[in-house]
Motif scaffolding. Sequence first.
Motif: not given
Lengths: 566, 145, 347, 321
Positions: B63-83
């Motif tokens: 809404x602020x006008x940024x053209x795109x937003x990405x969330x980049x995270x660990x592959x499933x199963x690799x989360x440092x916090x497990x889930x």
Amino acid sequence: MAAPRIGVFICHCGTNIGGIVDVPEVVDYAKKLPYVVHAEANLYTCSEEGISAIKEAIKEYDLNRVVVASCTPRTHQPLFRNACADAGLNPYLFEFVNIREHCSWIHMHDRREATEKAKELVKMGVAKARWLEAQEEFESGVYPAAMVIGGGVAGMSAALNLANQGFEVHLVEKEPELGGRLLKLNRIFTINKAPDELVDSMVKAVQGHSKIKLHMPAVVKAASGYIGNFDVSIDEDGQETSVKVGVIIVATGAQVLEPELYSYGKLDNVLTQLGLEQRLKDGKLGEFQNVVMINCVGARIPERPYCSRLCCMTAIKNAALMKEINPKAQVYVLHRDLMTYGVEFEEYYRKAREAGVRFIRYTLSNPPQVMGAKRVEAVKVYDELMDMEVELSCNLLVLATPLIPNADNEELSKMLKVPIGDGGFFLEAHVKLRPVEFAMDGIYVAGSCRWPADIKESIAQGYAAASEAAIPLRQGAVRVEAITATVDPKTCKGCGTCVLVCPFDAIELKESKIKGLEGKIVSEVNAALCKGCGLCAAACPNRAIQQRGFTDMQLLSMVNALSGKR
Amino acid sequence: MPDIKEVQTEFKPKILAFCCNWCAYAGADLAGVSRFQMPTNVRVIRVMCSGRVPPELVIRALANGLDGVMILGCHPGDCHYSEGNYLTRRRAHVLKRLLSYIGIEPERFQLRWVSAAEGAKFSAVVKEATDKITALGPNRWVDKK
Amino acid sequence: MVNQKKSKVIEKGRLTELLDKLTQGYHLIAPVQAKDVSFRRVESGSEVTLDYINSVLSPKNAFFSQTETLFRFFRDDNRGFQIEPCVEADREQVIFGIRPCDARSLRLMDMVFNGQYRDSYYLDKREKTTLIGLACFEPDETCFCPTFGIDPASGEDVDILFSDIGDRYLVEASTEKGAALLDKFAGFFVEPRGDEEQLRKARKAGLARMKKLDVSAIADKMAPLYGGDYWDSIGLKCLGCGICTYLCPTCHCFDIGDVNLDEGGGRFRCWDSCMFPEFTLMASGENPRPNRKTRIQQRFFHKLKYFYDRNGELACVGCGRCIRYCPVNIDISQIIEEVASGKAGND
Amino acid sequence: MKTSSKEVQDSVKKLFEDGRISHFIGYEAGSDSLRVTPCFLKSGQTVSRLVWNPLCANNLAKYLLDLRKVEGKVGILVKGCDSRSVVELLKENQIERDRVFIVGVPCSGIVDGEKLLAVLGISPGDVVAVEDGGDAFLVTTREGKRRVRKEQVLRGECLVCRYPTPVIYDVLLGEAIPSLPWVRDDYSLVRELEELSAEEKARYWNRELSQCIRCYACRNVCPVCNCPECIFDKKAPRWLSKANDISENLVYHLIRAFHVAGKCVDCGECERACPMGIPLRRLNKKVEKDLLELFGYTAGIDVEQQPPLTKYQVGDLDEFL
């Protein structure tokens, strides 16, 4: 709260940044950002010179926030935080901006754009810094005792290791004797010795150790607390006792699958490998002529897709032994693949072949068939290599079945709040990087309860877990980075969403004791359990729970800064 | 001869990437260390876990006008916090569909998995997002102002 | 009072044409049919509907818009600001089709915006507006404007009144501004045939049935109810939304905020509602009206007592919007009746 | 709607007499014959005020939140949809099960007043009473009785209602209604929009949401919008500008749709409350549909069911790579 006075330090990093990004331009830009009272460039901000520049500027400009734009916080954050602390500024009033890995190094061919990006990254860092708050790290003592659950080789190794380091150890074993699954074996593969020879000395060492308190037969009934401070309740011979420990090692082992295949349990000359060993051990096997062994019984099938790793070696061990006992016997091993990795195992396999054990490969789609009404008389198998079906005369059928998780794993997992993976075995914190720790601090795992392990591996894991567990015990205290969650009890509505999403069970709904809110049910974070992931903060519908260092205010300010909003 | 007056200033999308500290941020660091060159359009905000990023923040950024937003995270199963990333994944499915439902192109919001070892993937993700969003043109949300 | 000499007539068939003409010299704001009827700026006469009792939103938006920029500012390089006032209404505007109740509400709004403090933003638009009213002959069940001395068929608070009398409109100017507009477009209007007054009388017959409540001493009767438990069940029922205040033609509370961007920004004002908790929330965290009861009590006290004490008028015109749209059926006419009749006593 | 007002009154009277409740939340006649209004009783003396008819649209569950601290149990009249809101409130620990007494009424549809007037071509003052007549509503007007087929005049949410009988109650007045004959495709409203191009969708929602006046009636009427301080009201951080423009309106409605995700039971109150006639159910229904398709989740049917966005399965759809 005093008005923010932000100092910005832009690092040239030699030419790493300065060769691409126009650092003086970024400094000029930073000077005009809201709340910035000082900005300067450093050749290397991380050098002694750079560090003292920060310290001096804090004093000279009365800075109460520091932003360094240089490399990655993953390596350099502690250094700059300490510099702030040395100058009397709370280290959490420091913010890091990465303009090297995330800018100059990846935009080497576009200096103009790299400079513009660096300016914007600095703007975002400054926007966040404006909302930083001083934080205190949580520190709690570690009770200098350990609990090891399981008295098999893994558990005993861990217990002995810790006890020999001088720590008090509570070893809990549910059976009336130590030794675990090993006690049931006849021989141990590759060394071909009776297990007693191995176990006895270990058991004696455990029993005679002044630092080890043995609870046997006993089971864990309940557990609470966190690293350094666990209260575990054990039922020992019908008597419940409570034990206080600082760390816990789970080494509860596994059990052998009793299959419902190949007429097992129906015809009396069908045994599992373990059953065979039991009879050999008890001297009750009797006469035999033709022995057929089938591997992968109940393993590597859709409902149990894993390889149990040990059964191939067990089958080879026992096949060779049968040949040894009765050299005239025909001994066949029907297998799908042979897991005899490494020189030592391969050699063991070769010897069995030399001794006359015959190996035939079958496929899952075409499994062996058992013939016979009251007893097994023969086994028909399609031999892949010969491309024909062969019928093997058989008066003893032995099935190699996989290790499967203990039935009470789930109960224990709930008590200790440690996860169980897909197959029902315990799940370590990271498959590669943290093989003997749980994600839950202060709890470790070793042996076959994590994954089928042989004796050597179990002992190694026991030692590994003990060495990890000794760290907090030795340090005597644990500190937690101040990025843990905090709750605003005024706006918390006690809906429990955070409780549900927390992977560490660090949040509980409790009656508030705060003045004016007495009796209100609100979330309460146990800082010792909280790992600072921020899942709760993202899930809370009205943002009553926040992650320190990553608050909504801080993140939204960065987003707004990036969008040109102030 | 093309009409010079018709030539407009080139559209340079501005893209925000929330990177989890343990995988994606480390992957981005590795991309830097490896000197993988990539477009300058993406700005990274470090969070400890992809699960820290609430939909509100994504919506606000768009809404602020940024053209795109990405969330980049660990592959499933690799989360440092497990889930954490599993919860992110559920939310992202719903958010992506909701945004698309009101006419925001799905490419403008992406969740991608990037491990600490995937410097090359990080740079590929940045390039891909930049190309796609450049092709889409400016964020429609801005027209609403 | 209507100046008979100024009475004219326009044939219904020529109305659209007249409105088209109006759009050429003025900003024309008129009722438009969407999901419900609302007043909007139109570009042509054909967009206008006349099939409505009243609009959902009152036409107050044309003078006191929901969000209005007051001024803009630009940052200069030395961290200073340049301020640029917002442009005044660039053209005269005409509101066509305003109902007499809503027209009366502007008189009440004037008391606020043209009182001790003269609000130039409001007044600029007010001065540049000509109101063409539409007499109301078929009011809604929820209408009770006669309570406040409003004749729904009168042109008292407008510049020109149109009365639908079948095949034509009777057109009467009640102000000089109105008369001037009629003169300007004289070509559309013809002299009355003579039966107009009679036709209008016939159409007004139904108005006698309208609800007319006794508000003679309402302000005095309100006083003892302050803080009383009469408001308990109303406060409990109230959802605390802003429908009643936002739809009300006399509610005029606003908040002020800034848009702050790197290059500059602006200051805006926007409607606010006494039904919202943060309306009275102070920076310290203290809130003198901490619950729905105290907030809804405030609304009725403001309408029926405080405004009267200050301005000698009740801040309600009986348009019935709050009654029609309240999701839980809180009905100001019921409350007035209960207060007036003494039924609203404290237990 | 076989249950009569009388049955409700008698049952509530008994509950008061037996000391099982100290408060009751129900409906009473409104200020005109097309409206009812919430009614709060503190004793059995006044039960004759209570009504139950096809105009009883309000979801009274919201009021349980206001009566959390009263002495004794609070009785409440719930339809199928309202009962599902009660389930959600229980799930969120906002009310305690043993502090409420739930009087369920099977409901075969609530009338949409505007549709009714349009179908009959009459004005509000002409209606005297509306009663349930099986597959039709019986409307008493000043000119006499009229029969209107339900499907013509039902509220939108009732046309797709799958839970006409309360899913949780202490006492059920009348016979359970297993299903409603007119209910077919629950999501046609959503599918129609899904099939549009991005541009058309944007245009549609721009048109609808530009009308929003941010009165917050949709939020305030919603039982699952029960935060003590809504994030839209917070000053720091400010998630939403108070300035009313389409961009901010969109932010408001999207975030709200997300906040009620997995809790919205499609009681339709937001849409009913909206003075501007914005089709808010179309937004919430979209999320409802996705949660069902992605995670097999339906809100408000089981107190033990964990909200879909607070859990996961390793095998959940992964379209992100």
